[in-house]
Design a protein around this motif. Sequence first.
Motif, PDB file in Angstrom:
ATOM      1  N   LEU A  88      31.527 115.562  73.515  1.00  0.00           N
ATOM      2  CA  LEU A  88      31.227 114.127  73.798  1.00  0.00           C
ATOM      3  C   LEU A  88      32.376 113.379  73.125  1.00  0.00           C
ATOM      4  O   LEU A  88      32.473 113.385  71.758  1.00  0.00           O
ATOM      5  CB  LEU A  88      29.733 113.994  73.238  1.00  0.00           C
ATOM      6  N   ARG A  89      32.944 112.422  73.875  1.00  0.00           N
ATOM      7  CA  ARG A  89      33.807 111.527  73.178  1.00  0.00           C
ATOM      8  C   ARG A  89      33.277 109.997  73.060  1.00  0.00           C
ATOM      9  O   ARG A  89      32.752 109.672  74.130  1.00  0.00           O
ATOM     10  CB  ARG A  89      35.098 111.166  74.032  1.00  0.00           C
ATOM     11  N   VAL A  90      33.279 109.766  71.822  1.00  0.00           N
ATOM     12  CA  VAL A  90      32.582 108.273  71.617  1.00  0.00           C
ATOM     13  C   VAL A  90      33.532 107.308  70.857  1.00  0.00           C
ATOM     14  O   VAL A  90      34.378 107.654  70.217  1.00  0.00           O
ATOM     15  CB  VAL A  90      31.427 108.959  70.270  1.00  0.00           C
ATOM     16  N   LYS A  91      33.436 106.044  71.222  1.00  0.00           N
ATOM     17  CA  LYS A  91      34.129 105.013  70.969  1.00  0.00           C
ATOM     18  C   LYS A  91      32.995 104.023  70.400  1.00  0.00           C
ATOM     19  O   LYS A  91      32.396 103.407  71.129  1.00  0.00           O
ATOM     20  CB  LYS A  91      35.096 104.331  71.837  1.00  0.00           C
ATOM     21  N   VAL A  92      33.269 103.373  69.267  1.00  0.00           N
ATOM     22  CA  VAL A  92      32.450 102.311  68.787  1.00  0.00           C
ATOM     23  C   VAL A  92      33.440 101.174  68.036  1.00  0.00           C
ATOM     24  O   VAL A  92      34.462 101.241  67.629  1.00  0.00           O
ATOM     25  CB  VAL A  92      31.657 102.663  67.436  1.00  0.00           C
ATOM     26  N   VAL A  93      33.231  99.954  68.839  1.00  0.00           N
ATOM     27  CA  VAL A  93      33.899  98.682  68.504  1.00  0.00           C
ATOM     28  C   VAL A  93      32.893  97.891  67.792  1.00  0.00           C
ATOM     29  O   VAL A  93      32.032  97.268  68.303  1.00  0.00           O
ATOM     30  CB  VAL A  93      34.551  98.092  69.658  1.00  0.00           C
ATOM     31  N   TYR A  94      33.519  97.483  66.366  1.00  0.00           N
ATOM     32  CA  TYR A  94      32.751  96.500  65.760  1.00  0.00           C
ATOM     33  C   TYR A  94      33.843  95.076  65.850  1.00  0.00           C
ATOM     34  O   TYR A  94      34.930  95.375  65.806  1.00  0.00           O
ATOM     35  CB  TYR A  94      32.938  96.610  64.359  1.00  0.00           C
ATOM     36  N   ALA A  95      33.141  94.098  66.120  1.00  0.00           N
ATOM     37  CA  ALA A  95      33.991  92.794  66.324  1.00  0.00           C
ATOM     38  C   ALA A  95      33.222  91.716  65.875  1.00  0.00           C
ATOM     39  O   ALA A  95      31.992  91.321  65.937  1.00  0.00           O
ATOM     40  CB  ALA A  95      34.158  92.629  67.767  1.00  0.00           C
ATOM     41  N   LEU A  96      34.002  91.010  64.702  1.00  0.00           N
ATOM     42  CA  LEU A  96      33.164  89.887  63.783  1.00  0.00           C
ATOM     43  C   LEU A  96      33.786  88.469  64.443  1.00  0.00           C
ATOM     44  O   LEU A  96      35.271  88.223  64.479  1.00  0.00           O
ATOM     45  CB  LEU A  96      33.487  90.066  62.435  1.00  0.00           C
ATOM     46  N   GLY A  97      33.291  87.628  65.050  1.00  0.00           N
ATOM     47  CA  GLY A  97      33.703  86.396  65.548  1.00  0.00           C
ATOM     48  C   GLY A  97      33.493  85.484  64.757  1.00  0.00           C
ATOM     49  O   GLY A  97      32.783  85.184  63.678  1.00  0.00           O
TER      50      GLY A  97
ATOM     51  N   HIS B  96      30.595 103.414  73.668  1.00  0.00           N
ATOM     52  CA  HIS B  96      31.121 104.003  74.761  1.00  0.00           C
ATOM     53  C   HIS B  96      31.144 105.539  74.518  1.00  0.00           C
ATOM     54  O   HIS B  96      31.445 105.999  73.549  1.00  0.00           O
ATOM     55  CB  HIS B  96      32.554 103.509  75.240  1.00  0.00           C
ATOM     56  N   ALA B  97      30.577 106.173  75.608  1.00  0.00           N
ATOM     57  CA  ALA B  97      30.813 107.691  75.448  1.00  0.00           C
ATOM     58  C   ALA B  97      30.850 108.460  76.682  1.00  0.00           C
ATOM     59  O   ALA B  97      30.555 108.024  77.887  1.00  0.00           O
ATOM     60  CB  ALA B  97      29.533 108.190  74.547  1.00  0.00           C
ATOM     61  N   GLU B  98      31.752 109.610  76.712  1.00  0.00           N
ATOM     62  CA  GLU B  98      31.824 110.239  77.861  1.00  0.00           C
ATOM     63  C   GLU B  98      31.754 111.785  77.625  1.00  0.00           C
ATOM     64  O   GLU B  98      31.864 112.306  76.395  1.00  0.00           O
ATOM     65  CB  GLU B  98      33.260 110.149  78.570  1.00  0.00           C
ATOM     66  N   THR B  99      31.133 112.602  78.551  1.00  0.00           N
ATOM     67  CA  THR B  99      30.946 113.888  78.279  1.00  0.00           C
ATOM     68  C   THR B  99      31.433 114.853  79.347  1.00  0.00           C
ATOM     69  O   THR B  99      31.870 114.531  80.415  1.00  0.00           O
ATOM     70  CB  THR B  99      29.376 114.247  78.039  1.00  0.00           C
ATOM     71  N   ASP B 100      31.690 116.262  78.975  1.00  0.00           N
ATOM     72  CA  ASP B 100      32.135 117.218  80.102  1.00  0.00           C
ATOM     73  C   ASP B 100      30.955 118.024  80.402  1.00  0.00           C
ATOM     74  O   ASP B 100      31.036 119.115  81.170  1.00  0.00           O
ATOM     75  CB  ASP B 100      33.420 117.869  79.507  1.00  0.00           C
ATOM     76  N   ARG B 101      29.746 117.825  79.902  1.00  0.00           N
ATOM     77  CA  ARG B 101      28.649 118.699  79.962  1.00  0.00           C
ATOM     78  C   ARG B 101      27.272 117.687  80.033  1.00  0.00           C
ATOM     79  O   ARG B 101      27.229 116.989  78.951  1.00  0.00           O
ATOM     80  CB  ARG B 101      28.796 119.717  79.214  1.00  0.00           C
TER      81      ARG B 101
ATOM     82  N   THR C 240      24.285 115.884  78.499  1.00  0.00           N
ATOM     83  CA  THR C 240      23.972 116.035  77.010  1.00  0.00           C
ATOM     84  C   THR C 240      23.049 114.817  76.790  1.00  0.00           C
ATOM     85  O   THR C 240      23.307 113.759  77.509  1.00  0.00           O
ATOM     86  CB  THR C 240      24.843 116.297  76.089  1.00  0.00           C
ATOM     87  N   PRO C 241      22.095 114.680  75.833  1.00  0.00           N
ATOM     88  CA  PRO C 241      21.364 113.416  75.539  1.00  0.00           C
ATOM     89  C   PRO C 241      22.079 112.529  74.694  1.00  0.00           C
ATOM     90  O   PRO C 241      22.812 113.156  73.703  1.00  0.00           O
ATOM     91  CB  PRO C 241      20.095 113.836  75.005  1.00  0.00           C
ATOM     92  N   VAL C 242      22.156 111.445  74.862  1.00  0.00           N
ATOM     93  CA  VAL C 242      22.816 110.413  74.001  1.00  0.00           C
ATOM     94  C   VAL C 242      21.884 109.149  73.948  1.00  0.00           C
ATOM     95  O   VAL C 242      21.526 108.632  75.013  1.00  0.00           O
ATOM     96  CB  VAL C 242      24.140 109.918  74.520  1.00  0.00           C
ATOM     97  N   ASN C 243      22.166 108.661  72.721  1.00  0.00           N
ATOM     98  CA  ASN C 243      21.203 107.619  72.254  1.00  0.00           C
ATOM     99  C   ASN C 243      21.563 106.943  70.954  1.00  0.00           C
ATOM    100  O   ASN C 243      21.262 107.425  69.660  1.00  0.00           O
ATOM    101  CB  ASN C 243      19.555 107.968  72.163  1.00  0.00           C
ATOM    102  N   LEU C 244      22.697 106.317  71.141  1.00  0.00           N
ATOM    103  CA  LEU C 244      23.455 105.803  69.855  1.00  0.00           C
ATOM    104  C   LEU C 244      22.968 104.642  69.436  1.00  0.00           C
ATOM    105  O   LEU C 244      22.403 103.801  70.226  1.00  0.00           O
ATOM    106  CB  LEU C 244      25.271 105.611  70.125  1.00  0.00           C
TER     107      LEU C 244
ATOM    108  N   GLN D 139      29.746 106.840  82.565  1.00  0.00           N
ATOM    109  CA  GLN D 139      30.078 106.083  81.327  1.00  0.00           C
ATOM    110  C   GLN D 139      28.819 105.743  80.626  1.00  0.00           C
ATOM    111  O   GLN D 139      27.858 105.010  81.157  1.00  0.00           O
ATOM    112  CB  GLN D 139      30.683 105.116  81.818  1.00  0.00           C
ATOM    113  N   TYR D 140      28.636 106.016  79.357  1.00  0.00           N
ATOM    114  CA  TYR D 140      27.667 105.563  78.401  1.00  0.00           C
ATOM    115  C   TYR D 140      27.948 104.170  77.875  1.00  0.00           C
ATOM    116  O   TYR D 140      29.198 104.243  77.014  1.00  0.00           O
ATOM    117  CB  TYR D 140      27.245 106.354  77.420  1.00  0.00           C
TER     118      TYR D 140
END
Length: 351
Positions: free
Chosen positions: A150-159, A169-174, A176-180, A338-339
């Motif tokens: 599972l490849r995961v990306k998280v972006v924090y942004a302060l405005g 954001h997450a992507e998988t090759d199999r 899997t449950p995802v709940n971030l 795409q998650y």
Amino acid sequence: MHKPHIGHRAFGSLPDGRQARLYTLVNRNGMIVRISDYGGVITEIHTPDRHGFFTDITLGYDTVAPYSHESPYFGALIGRFGNRIARGRFELDGETVQLPLNDGANHLHGGTGGFHKVLWEAAPFQDGDVCGLTLTYLSVDGEQGYPGNLRVKVVYALGDDNTLGVKFHAETDRATPVNLTQHAYFNLAGHGSVLGHEFTIDADAYLPVDAGLIPEGGPAGVAGTPFDFRSARKLGARVGEPHEQLARGSGYDHNYVLNAGAGGAAVRVREPVSGRVLELFTDQPGVQLYSGNFLDGSLSGKGWRYGHRGGFCIEPQHFPDAPNQPRFANTILRPGEQYETESRFRFSVQR
């Protein structure tokens, strides 16, 4: 006025010798958010009260060491699966998947080595008046028992509107449950009890739980119960009532079923003395309200001892135990999908 910027410094050593870093985001109003690449933890959030005085309003520590040992998920990124999975077991495409048990008979927040315990790759950025931090991590097949890479990306942004955005954001090759989710503990007064905070939650129903805090029996209406926050009510107004669900959670530790399509804030919290207001906007179907029930004064950080109900959590997420409960929204991510999910925490002052 301040110039929006982001900086970083050392945050201490992990048990294996790797070095953690702490990133400081500052917006034009002087609001400060500090985030570590270890666990993606939000360690500090400084916002003004009605008199313009800034205070750190989140629970955490001054160095990385306590986060790697004793932290009850203070400020952390949670994955692969936020909240509980009953018996740590579920069926997926005809196979039984067994996860480690780290909450009695259940699996909680991705396991003992979940995303809150990993060192993320960090990349700070600035885009006009927005400054932020992008965190990435590869959770390999079999990590904490979960299938697939599972490849995961998280972006924090302060405005400059004093909103902290969190995009997943997450992507998988199999499959899997995802709940971030994000597990910050807030105290809009800075310290002390949060029972005087006034909560509004845009939800007509919540999920009752069994003795292991696993949802049972489907959603129940909040009307006529201590779980009704459809109009502003102090967190402590009914938390001590003799209600079976409050007894099971030792207070509030329940998932609210957010009203779909409402368009406004899912949760609004106001601290009447300081005037500070926190609003949560999210595209998730649920939010876990936790009233700091298990804080007992044994943990301290940043000069404060964290006493009983000295912080609260509002965790946007899919529903607990979803892999075992078909009536809940799907949480299985499959190859090619795409998650994507986004939540925003907006801070303001009511004078």
